[in-house]
Design an enzyme around this catalytic site. Structure first.
Site, mmCIF file in Angstrom:
data_model
loop_
_atom_site.group_PDB
_atom_site.id
_atom_site.type_symbol
_atom_site.label_atom_id
_atom_site.label_comp_id
_atom_site.label_asym_id
_atom_site.label_seq_id
_atom_site.Cartn_x
_atom_site.Cartn_y
_atom_site.Cartn_z
ATOM 1 N N ARG A 37 179.085 34.557 124.345
ATOM 2 C CA ARG A 37 179.892 33.478 123.787
ATOM 3 C C ARG A 37 181.351 33.849 123.598
ATOM 4 O O ARG A 37 182.248 33.029 123.775
ATOM 5 C CB ARG A 37 179.277 33.052 122.436
ATOM 6 C CG ARG A 37 180.104 32.094 121.601
ATOM 7 C CD ARG A 37 179.457 31.881 120.239
ATOM 8 N NE ARG A 37 179.281 33.134 119.523
ATOM 9 C CZ ARG A 37 180.247 33.758 118.837
ATOM 10 N NH1 ARG A 37 181.463 33.239 118.786
ATOM 11 N NH2 ARG A 37 179.993 34.888 118.199
ATOM 12 N N CYS B 238 172.577 35.298 112.119
ATOM 13 C CA CYS B 238 172.102 36.367 113.005
ATOM 14 C C CYS B 238 170.888 37.032 112.366
ATOM 15 O O CYS B 238 169.831 37.128 112.980
ATOM 16 C CB CYS B 238 173.206 37.385 113.258
ATOM 17 S SG CYS B 238 174.587 36.732 114.220
ATOM 18 N N SER C 128 170.279 38.056 117.012
ATOM 19 C CA SER C 128 171.403 38.560 117.798
ATOM 20 C C SER C 128 172.018 39.713 117.026
ATOM 21 O O SER C 128 172.580 39.513 115.953
ATOM 22 C CB SER C 128 172.438 37.444 118.008
ATOM 23 O OG SER C 128 173.597 37.946 118.647
ATOM 24 N N ASN D 23 173.437 45.263 108.283
ATOM 25 C CA ASN D 23 172.196 44.522 108.046
ATOM 26 C C ASN D 23 171.090 45.428 107.524
ATOM 27 O O ASN D 23 170.313 45.043 106.644
ATOM 28 C CB ASN D 23 171.730 43.845 109.334
ATOM 29 C CG ASN D 23 172.685 42.815 109.883
ATOM 30 O OD1 ASN D 23 172.765 42.619 111.094
ATOM 31 N ND2 ASN D 23 173.443 42.151 109.019
#
Length: 277
Positions: A21, A159, A180, A190
């Protein structure tokens, strides 16, 4: 964390070249997983220094249901700035879906309340999870993040999107699914945030934090991060630090950054890299 470095190497060695993207280009693999026992330390990378304040305050912000970056900026966190409107709005992103999922009758459901309540009252349930993938609010990919936020859509879709809990013999484990995953910049944050959330939930529900499992879908490294990844792969992991939570707040929503202390964090210098927008 040896498993993380092995994943980095997997992506750069076996990854397929793909467009994306942002127009940056990636090397990507699909469907990977690693595990970490929290008894072995808090998973804050030692092969590059991470900004724990950003990790903790972002999680606190999401749990509050806030979707404006003003509070983040006031607390030293800039990681969302590129996607917000001039007023700081991100649209109905993570925190709103977690704590105020809209219902057909005009009400809302607090998924975090549900998770805490179920952990306390029915820990054997196989339904202890929350997620942020609300199809109604996914952004239009032909529009900018700011346009989407102004139109009532999410500036970016989640995500890290689904968290599930598992309790056995008073021990709490958590699995996170990331659709993703930017393995160099995003995944370390994360992973640490998942570990922190596991510790917080365990404290609130009188459980022992046990294991975290991170499962990734599109697992990628951006083409402009390859030099930084090679630098990190050349480093040797050190002993992980420990997390100390200094008090038990009244609820999962009442933690402050000052409640957390990372003890014994000995990390190599941070490695700067541009965020793909």
């Amino acid at each position: 964390m040896k498993q993380y470095l092995e994943l980095l190497n997997d992506v750069v060695t076996n990854g397929l070249t793909k467009g994306d993207r942002t127009g940056t280009g990636t090397k990507a693999v699909f469907a990977r997983q690693y595990r970490h026992n929290l008894a072995d330390g808090f998973p804050l990378l030692t092969t590059k220094k991470l900004h724990f304040k950003s990790i903790a305050n972002e999680l606190i912000w999401m749990l509050s249901g806030n979707t404006n970056i003003k509070w983040l900026n006031e607390n030293g966190v800039k990681i969302w700035d590129e996607w917000a409107t001039e007023d700081g709005d991100l649209g109905p992103v993570y925190g709103e879906q977690w704590t105020a999922w809209p219902t057909k009758d005009g009400g809302t459901i607090n998924q975090i309340d549900y998770m805490v309540h179920t952990l306390k009252t029915n820990p054997n349930s196989r339904r202890i999870l929350f997620h942020g993938w609300n199809v109604e609010y996914l952004p239009d990919e032909t529009k900018s993040p700011q346009e989407n936020a102004r139109n009532g859509k999410q500036a970016l879709p989640p995500c890290h999107l689904l968290y599930q809990a598992f309790v056995h013999d008073g021990h709490l484990s958590m699995q996170l699914y990331i659709r993703s995953s930017d393995v160099f910049l995003g995944l370390p944050y994360n992973t640490a945030a998942l570990a922190l959330l596991t510790h917080m939930l365990a404290q609130q529900c009188d459980l022992i934090p046990h294991e975290i499992i991170v499962t990734t879908g599109d697992t990628h490294a951006y083409s402009n991060h390859m030099e930084q990844i090679r630098t990190q792969l050349a480093r040797t992991p050190k002993k992980l630090p420990e997390l100390v939570i200094k008090r038990k707040p009244a609820s999962i929503y009442d933690y402050k950054f000052e409640d957390f202390e990372i003890v014994g964090y000995d990390a190599d210098p941070s490695i700067k890299a541009d965020v793909a927008i």
